[in-house]
Design an enzyme around this catalytic site. Structure first.
Site, short mmCIF file in Angstrom:
data_model
loop_
_atom_site.label_atom_id
_atom_site.label_comp_id
_atom_site.label_asym_id
_atom_site.label_seq_id
_atom_site.Cartn_x
_atom_site.Cartn_y
_atom_site.Cartn_z
CE LYS A 1 -18.22 6.74 43.60
NZ LYS A 1 -17.23 7.92 43.67
CG ASP B 1 -15.27 3.52 44.25
OD1 ASP B 1 -14.66 3.68 45.11
OD2 ASP B 1 -15.39 4.31 43.51
#
EC number: 2.7.1.148
Length: 284
Positions: free
Chosen positions: A14, A140
């Protein structure tokens, strides 16, 4: 159940397209606003379902036990405990993402483990329920389970799906390890960026509140970012050390990659608002 092999489960990287630190809470955690987007550059995991609760991990990594390895096994164990599942798994990790670079590799590996084993063990949890398990493993992890580019608030657990543009990125990996804990503990970290609406943020210049501090503490990050800024709008992702530049065309990014000094590593990848993990899950 007989042993079965399931191959090619992606754990994508990401990018934090922006990262604003709004405040520090009394418990030490930080309130933030950030925009997550996946890129088509992944670790890959293979799974073999076992008839006993045994969990075994194989990795191509040279270190005996790395953080991502621990999170993979913790994720599998957490799913067993949550669902009282008596099955196990043999897991193979093909590690391609750099460790500790702000790309979320360890969290992504854990998320892919939860999503894949929930499918293979037929434990039947929803993505929301898997996200609850994931949040205990790392802030996350839920965004990787959610599977869509997302605007995140709170400590990163409040997610709202968004669809930013999907450009090509050149991601550079300075050969330093940045400690996330040390960054967030540093008294010089800005902690007072005003909270803004998503609409305002999407129409404002994007920044990473950790970037100035990390560049000051890690000269290699500053040097790499300065080099990339010569060619494209560029920022750091997460708490670093990776930095990324944005390009409209793949060839533009590849042309800059070809000029990269030998002391810096990098790769080109496309932005993706739908996670490759979700596309793999849809094949089941």
């Amino acid at each position: 159940m007989t042993a079965s092999l399931s191959l090619g489960w992606p754990a994508p990287a990401k990018l934090n397209l922006f990262l604003h630190i709004n405040a520090q809470r009394h418990d030490g955690y930080h309130e933030l606003q950030t925009l997550f987007q996946f890129i088509e550059h992944c670790d890959y995991l293979d799974f073999k379902v076992l008839d006993t609760p045994k969990l075994k991990l194989h990795s191509n990594m040279s270190s005996a036990v790395a953080d991502s390895d621990n999170l993979i096994l913790k994720a599998a164990k957490s799913l067993q405990q949550r669902t009282d599942c008596q099955l196990g798994a043999e897991i193979w990790l093909d590690k391609r993402l750099p460790m500790g670079g702000g790309l979320g590799g360890g969290s992504s590996d854990a998320a892919t483990t939860l999503v894949a084993l929930n499918q293979l063990w037929e434990t039947g949890l929803s993505l929301r329920e898997l996200g609850e398990i994931g949040l205990k493993l790392g802030a996350d992890v839920p965004v990787f389970i959610n599977g869509f580019s997302a605007f995140a608030e709170g400590v990163g657990e409040k997610l709202q799906n968004v669809e930013p543009a999907e450009p090509w990125y050149l991601v550079l990996t300075p050969q330093v390890h940045v400690s996330t804990a040390e960054v967030f503990q540093d008294p010089d970290l800005p902690r007072n960026t005003p909270k803004l609406s998503l609409e305002s943020l999407m129409n404002s210049p994007w920044q990473n509140d950790c970037q100035t501090l990390v560049a000051k503490r890690y000269p290699q990050v500053a040097k790499t970012l300065a080099w990339l800024l010569e060619y494209a709008p560029s920022r750091m992702t997460g708490t670093g050390a990776c930095v990324f530049g944005q390009f409209e065309q793949e060839q533009e990014a590849k042309d800059v990659l070809a000029k990269l000094p030998a002391s810096i590593q990098g790769f080109v990848a496309k932005g993706a608002n739908i996670s490759p993990l979700m596309l793999r899950l849809a094949q089941c």
